[in-house]
Structures are given as structure tokens and as C-alpha cells.
Scaffold this motif. Structure first.
Motif, PDB file in Angstrom:
ATOM      1  N   GLU A 627     -33.676  -3.840  38.204  1.00 54.65           N
ATOM      2  CA  GLU A 627     -32.545  -4.615  37.707  1.00 54.65           C
ATOM      3  C   GLU A 627     -32.919  -6.083  37.495  1.00 54.65           C
ATOM      4  O   GLU A 627     -33.831  -6.603  38.139  1.00 54.65           O
ATOM      5  CB  GLU A 627     -31.386  -4.525  38.704  1.00 54.65           C
ATOM      6  N   LYS A 628     -32.161  -6.714  36.620  1.00 55.77           N
ATOM      7  CA  LYS A 628     -32.339  -8.148  36.387  1.00 55.77           C
ATOM      8  C   LYS A 628     -31.908  -8.914  37.635  1.00 55.77           C
ATOM      9  O   LYS A 628     -30.881  -8.601  38.243  1.00 55.77           O
ATOM     10  CB  LYS A 628     -31.497  -8.593  35.187  1.00 55.77           C
ATOM     11  N   THR A 632     -30.967 -17.104  38.270  1.00 55.92           N
ATOM     12  CA  THR A 632     -32.064 -17.635  37.458  1.00 55.92           C
ATOM     13  C   THR A 632     -32.705 -18.807  38.195  1.00 55.92           C
ATOM     14  O   THR A 632     -32.166 -19.329  39.164  1.00 55.92           O
ATOM     15  CB  THR A 632     -31.551 -18.122  36.090  1.00 55.92           C
ATOM     16  N   TYR A 683     -40.227 -12.740  33.552  1.00 61.04           N
ATOM     17  CA  TYR A 683     -39.880 -11.621  32.671  1.00 61.04           C
ATOM     18  C   TYR A 683     -41.028 -11.359  31.703  1.00 61.04           C
ATOM     19  O   TYR A 683     -41.412 -12.236  30.906  1.00 61.04           O
ATOM     20  CB  TYR A 683     -38.607 -11.905  31.887  1.00 61.04           C
ATOM     21  N   GLY A 730     -40.526  -6.037  31.878  1.00 60.91           N
ATOM     22  CA  GLY A 730     -39.437  -6.205  32.827  1.00 60.91           C
ATOM     23  C   GLY A 730     -39.652  -7.381  33.751  1.00 60.91           C
ATOM     24  O   GLY A 730     -40.518  -8.231  33.521  1.00 60.91           O
ATOM     25  N   TRP A 731     -38.853  -7.430  34.815  1.00 62.88           N
ATOM     26  CA  TRP A 731     -38.868  -8.556  35.752  1.00 62.88           C
ATOM     27  C   TRP A 731     -39.858  -8.312  36.890  1.00 62.88           C
ATOM     28  O   TRP A 731     -39.944  -7.203  37.424  1.00 62.88           O
ATOM     29  CB  TRP A 731     -37.473  -8.775  36.328  1.00 62.88           C
TER      30      TRP A 731
END
Length: 761
Positions: A627-628, A632, A683, A730-731
Motif C-alpha cells: 500500500e501507499k 508523505t 516510489y 511501487g513504494w
């Protein structure tokens, strides 16, 4: 839509033609520093045996410059030109004194196929014009006194030129490691070639006293020699990988069963060097550093300290004692001989990094402080500096000191040399106080810092005037200089490498003060062949296309493009250093198994560039998180204290804050030692191999997915290191551990995908 397309195409073609035209201009006029005004004209002026040299009626005033021009012509066509003071209508080089030019170094060139006219107000202006002509002549004229060309062509142009800054300098420390008279002259020649005009010689320090003082002979018989020290040991260890780091055996002697390193210049030798520099319009500024950095003198004359003892205090070496009249007699005697020897109106006292603990413990100093109403040992240092400045004035000289002379109070007539980047208000305070200031901040103007791919651009984009000064206050900024401290520069080849070509970037900043980095790089490429002819062991342009730690999933590909057309890239795989006989690296080299390469570039004259050690390892793509992340940016944990390695960072921070970038917020640490840990996420826009570039001052380590990607650990000057990691799209969790030893800090993290342009995180 059709008209928009045609317009776009026309603009693109126009821009392409403009770029090609600009590149051709840089090749035709590869002048560094670039002139203030240059209008290209068609055709060339040809210098041949039939060319006349028309000199001014008062030619004796310009005898040195006429001789320099004649020597330059002889390097090309093998003969000097016939001279006349009578106007000549044919093919001629015409020297005209132009009293309308405002500055002593201003000059003009009017070059047509018929004549080459040089206008200048003074000898200095004529000399700067001659240097410009030299850079326009074929590189084959360099390296000998008599050339064999039938003719030399100078491209036609109209040129008007002048410097922006009066102080365009280089500093050379000959105390930590010693350099020959012949090298000083080579150094001066390079300064002259790029229109620099000041040479600051750091003649004394803890490690050695390098100038003869007739009244105190022990300064050189004892103070000029030392046993090999821990800095020499570091150099000798590095010499196993880089021969340029070897101690110069020319400066080693064996005496009384000891191996000693050192040397010094006699006053006769220094007079010769001073005259050599003066002929090239370069002013040599001597520095006898006191009251600190005086161990070489104290070894010879122990009475100079407050208690007759010497050694090291908390931070620096024991200084001389400012509370004893015998100290002032010594200092004045030394500077009396220095003032008589060096014609420069400036003398540099140093006055930096003074260990004041011996003063604080001295009853004699307590008496002096009481008698002069001095409250602190900083004021006692100011007392010493101001008293020496009065003596300098009696000799007709101006005192220069490092920016520590601000502490305890500064005389308005002293010149401040700003170096401590972590004290940004020092030059502002000095300028507002009415002092003249010379800018020489450690980053980017300490050329003893190992250069990397960013160094040249950092110097070129340096702004001499600090932010915060008004236009009127900015007039106090005399200019700037770069410093070469030589603790870890044991040879003349290494010295060449450390300051060339960085000095050319500084030369353009201080002479032209106009940003054209792309044009500068193109002109610099044309300069390398001249430096080869002159025997300069310059740092070759960086190789690209790899990182230090490389990864591949199935197979890798080593592809390196030479940045200069005549450069040869060689490599080894057995751990040995690439040499002139090593295999030439092919355009592409497949890598199918873990392996280590050593790669180096060579110029046509055999000058070897940096030795790159490239490690290749095989790994699978690191899995991305599902998941993100909810937040941030990055969490920054701050740790007070001195951590020499990131592995010493504890798990309990003193404070925590949030930042949007991988960087240290301005003002954090306030010049003190600290550590920081930044944690967040990166990312990856596609499944691929990513290259990361970590620049640190002092040290740092990058981790992604708990894997070490770049290790740039330990205290050091700004330096970039690089590494790769294979990432799924992805992250990915990212962490940077950072340590700062006190002073100015740098932290920058960039990445590239598939060898593309660098991007900030």
C-alpha cells in the motif's frame, strides 16, 4: 493545427542551428575566462616571418610585455618579429597605449585579416591581451621555446575586456608538504594563463617553516624538517592505489640516523620567484601564520610559548605567547625581513585556529589582560593582531587575516579572508564594519577537498558576493581565491590534479562574472590539449554510465563513453591499477557474473584520470510494499554530539521533525557536530535498476528496503558516492543516516533510471 506544426518545426531547426553555431564559436574562440565583449568577424590574421611588430613610442614602459609577445611568436614560427615605432600599413601586430581605458588590466583587440591591434592602458593590460592571443594560437606552440610553424592564424574579431574583481587568487600551502622552485614557477604560469593575479603563499605552519629568516637561522635548520607523520602515513597507504600520492623523495633527507622530510626557500630563491611572478603581473602575498600554527618555530625557539612547553591542546597546537615582549620582538623581526623581501602591499598574519588554553592558564597573560582592560582570551588575540597591524602599517603594509580576526574586535583597516562557511554572517559583519573582504569559503573553494563530478559546476556557480549585502556594501568584496591545503597532497602531480581544471572555473567567475556553464565546458574541452602540452597533470573529465556499486538481475552491461574524442579508456579485472598497456575497454562489455573492474581514462599524452573501482553483483528485484504510505515526506531524527561514523548513531534522538526532502534544514546544528536519520519512502515508477548518488559533507549511508545502497560514511569534505539497487515498481522504505563533524554540511540525494538524467528525490 498545421500552422502550429510548421512554427514548432521552424523553431526547433532554428534552435539546432543556434546550438551548432554556439559550439563552433566556442571552438573558434576557446578563451577562459571568456571576454566581456567579443564580436566574431570573418577571416583570420596570419602571423608569419614577414609580420611587423609596431610598438608605442614609449616602448621602454612595455619592454617586458613586448618581450613576452615576441617569445610567444617565437614559440610558433621559430623567430621574433621585426620591430618598428613607425606606423605600418601592411601585415602587422600593433600595440597602442589607450589612456581612455579605465582599468589597469583592461584591453582591446581589433583583429582583421590585415592587422592585429592591441589596445591597453598599462603593461598589465597588454599582458592580459597577450594571454588571450596565446589561447587562440595552436596548442603545439606550448612546451618549447622555438616552434616550427610556417604561420600562426588568429581568428578575426572585435574584443573589449576587463576584470570584474580585483582579487583573483590562488593559495598554496608549502608547509605541510613542500614544493620546488620550479613547481612554483609552473603554478605561476598556470595562474597567468587564466588571468589570475594573486598568489597567496602559506609559508609556515606546525609541520614546517619554509622561508629563510636570517636573524633566526634555526627556523630553517630545525623548523624546516620533521619526521614523517600520520598524514604522510595516509598518503603512503593511498599511494598503493594511486602513485601520485607517494611522498616526493626529493624532499627527504637522512640525518643523525633519522629520516626527515622538508625543505625551505632561501631569500635569493624567493626573490627569483617573486620577479618571475611580477613579470606575469601576479602579486605574491606571504603568510607567516601566527599566533597559532607555530609549532615549527616553537621547536626551534621554545621561548615563544607562555610556559616554554609545546604540544597540542583541546583542538589545536600550542600558540606563541602574546603576553611576552620577546614574542613581539621575534614576530616583528620575522616580518621585517618578510616586508623587505616581498614587494606586495599585503602581508597575511593568519591568526586562525588558535588554542587559547595556555593563555587562559598564564599569570603573565592575566596581567596583560588586566593592564589592557581585556575581558576574554578572544580579546587577547585581537590585542595581538591589532598590535601587529600597527607594525605592518609602519612597514607600509596592509594586514590580511582569516575571519577569526573578527573575534574580540577587528580594526577597520584590516582585510578579512572569509573561510568558515558555517559562520555565514562573518563577511557581512566585516563589510558593514568597513573592512574589505576576500571570499574563500571552504565549500567550494578549498581545492584540497577531493574533486568529484559536481566540483567543477559548484565552483563555476559560486557567487562571490554573499546574500544580505546592499549594492554599496558589496563593493567591500575584493574578490575571491581558492585554497590548496597540502596535508594530503604530497606530490606536484597530485597538486596539479587538485586545482586543475577547477581553477579555470574560478578564473571565469572572477574575471567575467557571467554564467555560461555550457559554453565554459565546451571551451574547457579545447583547453585540455594545451594543458597536455604544458605537462599539467590535470583531472580528466568524469566518466559516466556506471556507479561504484552496480547490480544486475540476469546480466549487466558496462558501457562507458569517453567524454573527449582522443581519450582512451582502459580496464583491468585482476585488481591491478590500469596502465598504458592495459586492455582498452570496448564500447559495451557484458557482465554475466559478479565481478570487479578497475577503469581509468588516459589522455593522448598519457595523463591518467581517476581510477574507478566498479563492483558488480547479481540480485533479485526488491519487493515493493503493498500500500501507499499514509504520510508523505521524511521523518528526521536529530542527535546532538560528535559521531565519526553512522554506525555510532544511537536509537534515541534528541528531537524529531518533518521535512519534504532528503536534506538537512538550514541552520540545524549551528556549526556543531551532530547526526541525523531521515526515514521515508521512495516510489519506483517501474520495475528496473535504479542508480543513487549520495553527496555528503561529512558522511552518510543510504539504505533502501534495508539494503545498503551507497556508503559515503566518515568525516570528509563534500564528496559524491554512488550505488545501484534493483526495485519492483511501487513504494520502498528509504533511510539515510548522516553525520556532521562541525562546520558546514552538505547532504544531497539524487537518482537516475536506466542511465537517464539525475533527479532529486
Amino acid at each position: 493545427m498545421r500552422r502550429v506544426f510548421v512554427l514548432t518545426l521552424s523553431l526547433a531547426l532554428g534552435m539546432g542551428l543556434s546550438a551548432a553555431h554556439a559550439q563552433e564559436k566556442e571552438k573558434r574562440y576557446p578563451i577562459i575566462p571568456y571576454p566581456q565583449q567579443l564580436v566574431p568577424l570573418e577571416g583570420t590574421f596570419t602571423i608569419s616571418g614577414s609580420t611587423r611588430l609596431v610598438v608605442p613610442a614609449n616602448v621602454k614602459t612595455f619592454a617586458n610585455e613586448v618581450a613576452q609577445l615576441q617569445a610567444l611568436v617565437k614559440q610558433g614560427i621559430g623567430a621574433t618579429l621585426k620591430t618598428t615605432a613607425v606606423p605600418f600599413a601592411g601585415n602587422a601586430i600593433v600595440l597602442k597605449q589607450d589612456l581612455t581605458l579605465p582599468g589597469e588590466e583592461d584591453y582591446t583587440l581589433q583583429v582583421t585579416p590585415q592587422q592585429l591591434q592591441i589596445g591597453a592602458k598599462s603593461p598589465a593590460g597588454f599582458f592580459r591581451a597577450i594571454v588571450t592571443l596565446r589561447q587562440l594560437m595552436p596548442v603545439t606552440i606550448e612546451g618549447h621555446t622555438t616552434g616550427q610553424l610556417k604561420a600562426v592564424n588568429i581568428p578575426a574579431m572585435q574584443l573589449k575586456d576587463h576584470p570584474v574583481y580585483a582579487w583573483r587568487g590562488m593559495h598554496l600551502d608549502v608547509s605541510r608538504h613542500f614544493f620546488s622552485v620550479s613547481y612554483l614557477k609552473k603554478f605561476i604560469d598556470l595562474l597567468a594563463l587564466y588571468k589570475m593575479n594573486k598568489l597567496h603563499l602559506h609559508l609556515t605552519d606546525d609541520q614546517g617553516w619554509r622561508i629563510e629568516i636570517k636573524k633566526y637561522p634555526l627556523l630553517t635548520t630545525v623548523g624546516a624538517w620533521r619526521e614523517l607523520n600520520n598524514q604522510d602515513s595516509v598518503c603512503m597507504q593511498k599511494a598503493k592505489e594511486n602513485p601520485d600520492m607517494a611522498i616526493d623523495e626529493a624532499h627527504i633527507i637522512h640525518k643523525d640516523g633519522k629520516t626527515l622530510y622538508g625543505g625551505f626557500y632561501t631569500q635569493a630563491q624567493m626573490k627569483d620567484v617573486i620577479a618571475y611572478a611580477a613579470a606575469r603581473h601576479i602579486d605574491i602575498i606571504p603568510e607567516i601564520d601566527m599566533p597559532g600554527h607555530m609549532m615549527a618555530a616553537i621547536r626551534a625557539y621554545p621561548f615563544l610559548t607562555c610556559d616554554g612547553k609545546s604540544g597540542w591542546g583541546k583542538d589545536f597546537s600550542t600558540p606563541i605567547c602574546p603576553c611576552n615582549e620577546s614574542t613581539f620582538r621575534f614576530a616583528e623581526d620575522v616580518y621585517t625581513e618578510i616586508a623587505a623581501l616581498f614587494p606586495s602591499k599585503y602581508m597575511h598574519l593568519g591568526a586562525d585556529e588558535v588554542e587559547k588554553t595556555s593563555w587562559a592558564a598564564s599569570p603573565l597573560c592575566a596581567d596583560v589582560m588586566k593592564a589592557n582592560n581585556l575581558k576574554t582570551v578572544e580579546e587577547l588575540q585581537s590585542y595581538f593582531v591589532k598590535r601587529m597591524e600597527k607594525f605592518f602599517h609602519a612597514k607600509g603594509k596592509v594586514l590580511i587575516g582569516w575571519d577569526e580576526i573578527l573575534e574580540g574586535g577587528i580594526s577597520p583597516t584590516a582585510v578579512l579572508m572569509y573561510w568558515r562557511a558555517w559562520v555565514p554572517d562573518a563577511p557581512i559583519k566585516a563589510a558593514r564594519h568597513g573592512n574589505q573582504v576576500i571570499m574563500t569559503p571552504g565549500n567550494p573553494l578549498y581545492f584540497d577537498a577531493t574533486p568529484d563530478r559536481n566540483s567543477l559546476g559548484n565552483v563555476y556557480h559560486f557567487e562571490p558576493v554573499p546574500k544580505g549585502l546592499t549594492t554599496e556594501e558589496a563593493k567591500s568584496i575584493m574578490g575571491a581565491q581558492a585554497n590548496i591545503w597540502t596535508e594530503y597532497i604530497p606530490s606536484e602531480k597530485r597538486a596539479d590534479y587538485m586545482f586543475m581544471p577547477r581553477m579555470t572555473a574560478l578564473a571565469e567567475v572572477l574575471w567575467t562574472h557571467r554564467q555560461d556553464y555550457a559554453g565554459y565546458l565546451q571551451r574547457l574541452n579545447e583547453q585540455y590539449a594545451r594543458l597536455d602540452q604544458l605537462g599539467v597533470h590535470y583531472r580528466l573529465p568524469d566518466l559516466e554510465g556506471f556507479t561504484e556499486d552496480n547490480v544486475f538481475v540476469d546480466k549487466g552491461l558496462l558501457a562507458v563513453k569517453a567524454p573527449l574524442t582522443e581519450m582512451t579508456i582502459r580496464y583491468t579485472t585482476d585488481g591491478s591499477i590500469p596502465g598504458a598497456q592495459s586492455a582498452v575497454l570496448p564500447a559495451t562489455l557484458p557482465v554475466t557474473a559478479p565481478q570487479t573492474f578497475k577503469v581509468a581514462a588516459f589522455s593522448p599524452k598519457g595523463n591518467r584520470g581517476d581510477i574507478y573501482t566498479l563492483r558488480y553483483r547479481q540480485e533479485a528485484y526488491a519487493k515493493a510494499i503493498v500500500e501507499k504510505p499514509a504520510k508523505t515526506g521524511f521523518q528526521l531524527d536529530y542527535f546532538r554530539g560528535a559521531f565519526k561514523k553512522t554506525t555510532a548513531i544511537t536509537n534515541t534522538p534528541d528531537s524529531t521533525l518533518h521535512t519534504d526532502k532528503v536534506e538537512i534544514p538550514e541552520g540545524l546544528g549551528h556549526g556543531e557536530a551532530f547526526a541525523a536519520r531521515l526515514q521515508g519512502y521512495f516510489y519506483a515508477p517501474e520495475t528496473a535498476i535504479y542508480s543513487f548518488f549520495l553527496t555528503c559533507d561529512d558522511g552518510g549511508v543510504l539504505y533502501i528496503n534495508n539494503r545498503e545502497v551507497v556508503n559515503n560514511d566518515g568525516w570528509h569534505a563534500p564528496l559524491q558516492k554512488s550505488g545501484q539497487i534493483a526495485l519492483e515498481k511501487g513504494w520502498h522504505p528509504l533511510k539515510v543516516d548522516f553525520v556532521e563533524g562541525g562546520g558546514g554540511y552538505t547532504l544531497k540525494l539524487e537518482y537516475s533510471l536506466k542511465g537517464g538524467a539525475l533527479q532529486k528525490l
